[in-house]
Scaffold this motif. Sequence first.
Motif, PDB file in Angstrom:
ATOM      1  N   VAL A   6       1.113  -1.015   0.134  1.00 40.71           N
ATOM      2  CA  VAL A   6      -0.249  -0.362   0.245  1.00 40.71           C
ATOM      3  C   VAL A   6       1.176   1.169  -0.501  1.00 40.71           C
ATOM      4  O   VAL A   6       1.537   1.558   0.584  1.00 40.71           O
ATOM      5  CB  VAL A   6      -1.020   0.321   1.341  1.00 40.71           C
ATOM      6  N   CYS A   7       0.945   1.274  -1.327  1.00 40.74           N
ATOM      7  CA  CYS A   7       2.334   2.619  -1.482  1.00 40.74           C
ATOM      8  C   CYS A   7       1.339   3.909  -1.910  1.00 40.74           C
ATOM      9  O   CYS A   7       1.602   4.621  -2.814  1.00 40.74           O
ATOM     10  CB  CYS A   7       3.095   2.022  -2.847  1.00 40.74           C
ATOM     11  N   ALA A   8       1.340   4.590  -0.607  1.00 41.47           N
ATOM     12  CA  ALA A   8       1.005   5.862  -0.943  1.00 41.47           C
ATOM     13  C   ALA A   8       1.739   7.757  -1.702  1.00 41.47           C
ATOM     14  O   ALA A   8       1.708   8.142  -1.725  1.00 41.47           O
ATOM     15  CB  ALA A   8       0.417   6.854   0.872  1.00 41.47           C
ATOM     16  N   PHE A   9       3.201   6.984  -0.590  1.00 38.99           N
ATOM     17  CA  PHE A   9       4.343   7.699  -2.108  1.00 38.99           C
ATOM     18  C   PHE A   9       4.249   7.587  -2.824  1.00 38.99           C
ATOM     19  O   PHE A   9       5.479   7.850  -3.810  1.00 38.99           O
ATOM     20  CB  PHE A   9       5.725   7.734  -1.060  1.00 38.99           C
ATOM     21  N   TYR A  10       4.036   6.339  -3.774  1.00 40.26           N
ATOM     22  CA  TYR A  10       4.074   5.832  -5.372  1.00 40.26           C
ATOM     23  C   TYR A  10       3.866   7.525  -6.278  1.00 40.26           C
ATOM     24  O   TYR A  10       2.972   7.482  -6.033  1.00 40.26           O
ATOM     25  CB  TYR A  10       4.010   4.470  -5.840  1.00 40.26           C
ATOM     26  N   THR A  11       4.577   7.960  -7.228  1.00 34.74           N
ATOM     27  CA  THR A  11       4.178   8.898  -8.501  1.00 34.74           C
ATOM     28  C   THR A  11       4.836   8.434  -9.660  1.00 34.74           C
ATOM     29  O   THR A  11       5.866   7.665  -9.175  1.00 34.74           O
ATOM     30  CB  THR A  11       4.833  10.206  -8.091  1.00 34.74           C
ATOM     31  N   PRO A  12       4.418   7.836 -10.624  1.00 32.04           N
ATOM     32  CA  PRO A  12       5.329   8.256 -12.269  1.00 32.04           C
ATOM     33  C   PRO A  12       6.029   8.755 -12.113  1.00 32.04           C
ATOM     34  O   PRO A  12       6.781   8.341 -13.552  1.00 32.04           O
ATOM     35  CB  PRO A  12       3.872   7.213 -13.149  1.00 32.04           C
ATOM     36  N   HIS A  13       5.921   9.906 -11.679  1.00 29.50           N
ATOM     37  CA  HIS A  13       6.736  11.256 -12.094  1.00 29.50           C
ATOM     38  C   HIS A  13       8.084  10.813 -12.061  1.00 29.50           C
ATOM     39  O   HIS A  13       8.969  12.064 -11.864  1.00 29.50           O
ATOM     40  CB  HIS A  13       6.287  11.812 -11.701  1.00 29.50           C
ATOM     41  N   GLY A  14       8.683  10.063 -11.163  1.00 24.68           N
ATOM     42  CA  GLY A  14       9.866   9.852 -10.811  1.00 24.68           C
ATOM     43  C   GLY A  14      10.211   9.589  -8.808  1.00 24.68           C
ATOM     44  O   GLY A  14       9.642  10.148  -7.726  1.00 24.68           O
ATOM     45  N   LEU A  65       0.062  19.740  -1.377  1.00 25.51           N
ATOM     46  CA  LEU A  65       1.493  20.476  -1.103  1.00 25.51           C
ATOM     47  C   LEU A  65       2.300  19.596  -1.737  1.00 25.51           C
ATOM     48  O   LEU A  65       3.183  20.075  -2.272  1.00 25.51           O
ATOM     49  CB  LEU A  65       2.059  19.964   0.448  1.00 25.51           C
ATOM     50  N   ASP A  66       2.261  18.771  -3.010  1.00 31.27           N
ATOM     51  CA  ASP A  66       3.000  18.585  -4.051  1.00 31.27           C
ATOM     52  C   ASP A  66       1.639  17.103  -4.938  1.00 31.27           C
ATOM     53  O   ASP A  66       1.995  16.200  -4.759  1.00 31.27           O
ATOM     54  CB  ASP A  66       3.741  17.572  -3.529  1.00 31.27           C
ATOM     55  N   ARG A  67       1.215  17.847  -5.756  1.00 32.14           N
ATOM     56  CA  ARG A  67       0.543  17.496  -6.421  1.00 32.14           C
ATOM     57  C   ARG A  67       1.165  15.874  -7.161  1.00 32.14           C
ATOM     58  O   ARG A  67       0.367  15.699  -8.452  1.00 32.14           O
ATOM     59  CB  ARG A  67      -0.288  18.813  -7.715  1.00 32.14           C
ATOM     60  N   LYS A  68       2.519  16.098  -7.643  1.00 27.73           N
ATOM     61  CA  LYS A  68       2.533  14.332  -8.704  1.00 27.73           C
ATOM     62  C   LYS A  68       2.556  13.614  -7.263  1.00 27.73           C
ATOM     63  O   LYS A  68       2.111  12.676  -7.892  1.00 27.73           O
ATOM     64  CB  LYS A  68       4.507  14.807  -8.000  1.00 27.73           C
ATOM     65  N   TYR A  69       1.922  13.685  -6.503  1.00 26.32           N
ATOM     66  CA  TYR A  69       1.244  12.541  -5.572  1.00 26.32           C
ATOM     67  C   TYR A  69      -0.152  12.555  -5.066  1.00 26.32           C
ATOM     68  O   TYR A  69      -0.899  13.550  -5.238  1.00 26.32           O
ATOM     69  CB  TYR A  69       2.189  12.589  -4.001  1.00 26.32           C
ATOM     70  N   GLY A  70      -0.762  11.631  -5.206  1.00 27.62           N
ATOM     71  CA  GLY A  70      -2.122  10.941  -4.317  1.00 27.62           C
ATOM     72  C   GLY A  70      -2.380  10.935  -3.080  1.00 27.62           C
ATOM     73  O   GLY A  70      -0.771  10.461  -1.655  1.00 27.62           O
ATOM     74  N   TYR A  71      -3.397  10.954  -2.831  1.00 25.04           N
ATOM     75  CA  TYR A  71      -3.464  10.324  -1.645  1.00 25.04           C
ATOM     76  C   TYR A  71      -4.692   9.226  -1.297  1.00 25.04           C
ATOM     77  O   TYR A  71      -5.585  10.099  -1.407  1.00 25.04           O
ATOM     78  CB  TYR A  71      -3.202  10.807  -0.226  1.00 25.04           C
ATOM     79  N   PHE A  72      -5.005   8.786  -0.015  1.00 24.75           N
ATOM     80  CA  PHE A  72      -5.988   7.550   0.220  1.00 24.75           C
ATOM     81  C   PHE A  72      -6.544   8.218   0.832  1.00 24.75           C
ATOM     82  O   PHE A  72      -6.789   8.356   1.856  1.00 24.75           O
ATOM     83  CB  PHE A  72      -5.599   6.302   0.624  1.00 24.75           C
ATOM     84  N   ALA A  73      -7.928   9.209   0.178  1.00 26.62           N
ATOM     85  CA  ALA A  73      -8.739   9.560   0.914  1.00 26.62           C
ATOM     86  C   ALA A  73     -10.061   8.683   1.703  1.00 26.62           C
ATOM     87  O   ALA A  73     -10.536   8.845   2.288  1.00 26.62           O
ATOM     88  CB  ALA A  73      -9.348  10.790   0.149  1.00 26.62           C
ATOM     89  N   SER A  74     -10.136   7.700   1.377  1.00 29.80           N
ATOM     90  CA  SER A  74     -11.107   6.719   1.884  1.00 29.80           C
ATOM     91  C   SER A  74     -10.895   5.461   2.133  1.00 29.80           C
ATOM     92  O   SER A  74     -10.346   4.199   1.644  1.00 29.80           O
ATOM     93  CB  SER A  74     -12.550   6.219   0.328  1.00 29.80           C
ATOM     94  N   ALA A  75     -11.497   5.523   3.478  1.00 34.15           N
ATOM     95  CA  ALA A  75     -11.261   4.176   3.905  1.00 34.15           C
ATOM     96  C   ALA A  75     -11.749   2.848   3.564  1.00 34.15           C
ATOM     97  O   ALA A  75     -11.078   1.699   2.980  1.00 34.15           O
ATOM     98  CB  ALA A  75     -10.741   3.967   5.640  1.00 34.15           C
TER      99      ALA A  75
END
Length: 383
Positions: A6-14, A65-75
């Motif tokens: 469960v990888c909240a820090f993943y982004t395809p941008h590097g 604060l950093d739009r390269k990333y998303g976040y899990f909003a829904s449990a």
Amino acid sequence: MRIVDVCAFYTPHGGGVRTYVEQKLRIGPQLGHEIVILAPGDEDGVVERGPNARIVTLKSPRFPLDRKYGYFASAEQLHGALDALAPDFVEATSPWRSAGLVADWAGAAPRSLVMHADPLSAFAYRWFGQVFSRRTIDWQFSVYWEHLRRHSRRFDHVVCANSDLSRRLAEGGVPRTVTLPMGVEPGRFSPLNRDPALRARLLAACDLPESASLLLGCGRLSPEKRWPMVIDAVNAAGQQSPIGLVMFGEGRERRTILKHIAGNPHVRLFEPERDRETFARILASPDGLIHGCEAETYCMAAAEARASGTPVIVPDGGGAADHAGDGAGMTYAACDPAAAARAIATVLRSPRRQPQEARTITQHFAELFALYEDTRARVRMAA
């Protein structure tokens, strides 16, 4: 095992997490496991990465604060995805909201919290460390510490890539900490990649002859990397003998760093080198790698430089410090440009040592997955 990250820090941008994820997707199936990366995305989707390797995205908001990333909003959304995937083992690879969401999941699979970030070092200690003691800062950030302590009790392991972070977490009351260093790409980095002609070209770009010393800095251009301090340290050391500094990186601090360079011809900032073979030659060719961040969870740049036979000059805190041992380089008092300048001078006067065999990322994943298999077997026996 089917391992779901469960990888909240993943982004395809590097970034370092993406590099780690790509390696996990490649190496995990080679070791007999199925790897699923569960990440926030712009849409629900599945990206197949070969047999037993895929990225599953859940439509999620962008992180403000950093739009390269998303976040899990829904449990409910995340828990439903975990139910559908039916993992044998679950990883939460962010210490923030997703750690709590994974801890709250009702599934029976064992789980680990993997510390891909050290927020206190990267932010709180950096912001307030010159005014308050760490003990005071920890007290002021007690909500974060209690968050870690509360959720870590619901994980089987808290995995850290460096001993300093493991020690601080354990001393802060976070149980079940395990130190498992990462490693470098097998067969990629070696002193045999040293290229005198490339070194000469890089020095020429710094308006210096081949007789000068060459230092390398590489990494994200962000405040916690402390590039202005690194530049100041190199400039100070360069008062004694000519030194060129070449930096490879990108990020939101680019303008600030260029302003700090202030037209100095001996310091050059380049875009990241994407070709891995060329980058391996760059890492093997300078007289040292200089790094300024004391908040690294592992510091891949220093690990790859060490494997390349290049001495490292790194802060005495965080993951970078682990790579200076056994004569592979030198540490300096973190955040102190004068101490860094002295370390630069010492390293440049010292003969290179033959590097020891480098730890590989394959070894890291083999040990990590063996830990998970042992834990799963223990949980099943206790059931």
